[in-house]
Motif scaffolding. Structure first.
Motif, PDB file in Angstrom:
ATOM      1  N   TRP A 136       5.730 -23.543   7.571  1.00 38.29           N
ATOM      2  CA  TRP A 136       5.151 -23.158   6.229  1.00 38.29           C
ATOM      3  C   TRP A 136       4.470 -21.739   6.293  1.00 38.29           C
ATOM      4  N   ASN A 137       4.507 -21.201   5.192  1.00 31.80           N
ATOM      5  CA  ASN A 137       3.719 -19.798   4.982  1.00 31.80           C
ATOM      6  C   ASN A 137       3.456 -19.857   3.303  1.00 31.80           C
ATOM      7  N   ASP A 140       6.390 -15.345   1.019  1.00 31.91           N
ATOM      8  CA  ASP A 140       8.011 -15.175   1.683  1.00 31.91           C
ATOM      9  C   ASP A 140       8.176 -13.788   2.201  1.00 31.91           C
ATOM     10  N   TRP A 158      13.200 -17.922   3.303  1.00 32.57           N
ATOM     11  CA  TRP A 158      11.944 -19.070   2.867  1.00 32.57           C
ATOM     12  C   TRP A 158      12.366 -19.592   1.418  1.00 32.57           C
ATOM     13  N   TYR A 167       5.882 -22.176   0.891  1.00 30.54           N
ATOM     14  CA  TYR A 167       7.224 -21.538   1.296  1.00 30.54           C
ATOM     15  C   TYR A 167       7.454 -22.375   2.769  1.00 30.54           C
ATOM     16  N   TRP A 169      10.444 -22.501   6.026  1.00 31.31           N
ATOM     17  CA  TRP A 169      11.461 -21.475   6.774  1.00 31.31           C
ATOM     18  C   TRP A 169      12.717 -22.295   6.935  1.00 31.31           C
TER      19      TRP A 169
END
Length: 245
Positions: A136-137, A140, A158, A167, A169
């Protein structure tokens, strides 16, 4: 070929004659238009007569089938259209009785977004054990040097998840979130999956999409040294427990 019921040669794969089978498309036993394990059992004598020594099964697990079964929603069962786990076990025994080995396709880079692991991850807070099963992040823009594999359908690696509010992956389709192999628990769970099928009597695993297991900033996130170490660890664990296979 080993005679029916004989102990397999540990090096049987060195000169195996492999026949790839998509269960869904091979033999339909009940007339519903979908191939199944009962139908495959009925065709084993035919396959043996061809001189085949190993049957390579493409993914047959529960799945939304948005990517022909490569979007796995349950690693430990059989898609209901193809039968039951008992049907698979009967097929496995019947194949072994004819001296045929069975190799199954196991997708380990990603799961379906319908897998319980992802459903739990998107509901869990950042930093939680459930969340850490996937990558996750908040942006993007991470891993910008990484190519997009399916440029005809995907604009980014993303995808924003409105439930998880972050977001996630994915190297393949946006409904196939990548597992987080920096998390030892993920490796532990994948090993459990491998052992489950090998304990059942499966002779080999063809592990799909392994170049993409690890992500590192400033790289193309493919075939990284860390990825090779994970693959070696998986192989070592299996060899130590199933050396006679």
């Amino acid at each position: 070929m080993k005679r029916p019921g004989s102990t397999p040669d540990p090096l049987w794969y060195k000169d195996a004659i492999i026949y790839e089978i998509h269960v869904r498309a091979f033999a339909d036993s009940n007339g519903d238009g979908v191939g199944d394990f009962r139908g495959l059992i009925q065709k084993l004598d035919y396959l043996q007569d061809l001189g085949v020594t190993c049957l390579w099964l493409l993914p047959f697990f529960p799945s939304p089938l948005r990517d022909d079964g490569y979007d796995i929603a349950d690693y430990l069962n059989v898609h209901p259209s193809y039968g039951t786990i008992e049907d698979f076990q009967e097929f496995l025994a019947a194949a072994h009785q004819r001296g045929l080995q069975v190799m199954i396709e196991l997708v380990v880079n990603h799961t379906s977004d319908q897998h319980p692991w992802f459903q739990a991850a998107r509901q869990a807070p950042p930093g939680s054990p459930e969340r850490e099963f996937y990558v996750w992040n908040d942006s993007d823009q991470k891993y910008r040097d990484v190519r997009i594999i399916f440029t005809d359908t995907e604009k980014s690696n993303w995808t924003w998840d409105p439930v998880g509010q972050a977001y996630f992956w994915h190297r393949f389709f946006s409904h196939q979130p990548d597992l987080n192999y920096d998390n030892p628990v993920v490796i532990h769970e994948i090993l459990k999956v491998m052992r489950y099928w090998l304990d059942m009597g499966v002779d080999a695993l063809r592990v799909d999409a392994v170049p993409y297991l690890v992500e590192r900033e400033g790289t193309n996130c493919e075939n990284l040294p860390e990825t090779h170490e994970i693959i070696k660890n998986l192989r070592r664990e299996i060899d130590e427990n199933f050396a006679a296979r």
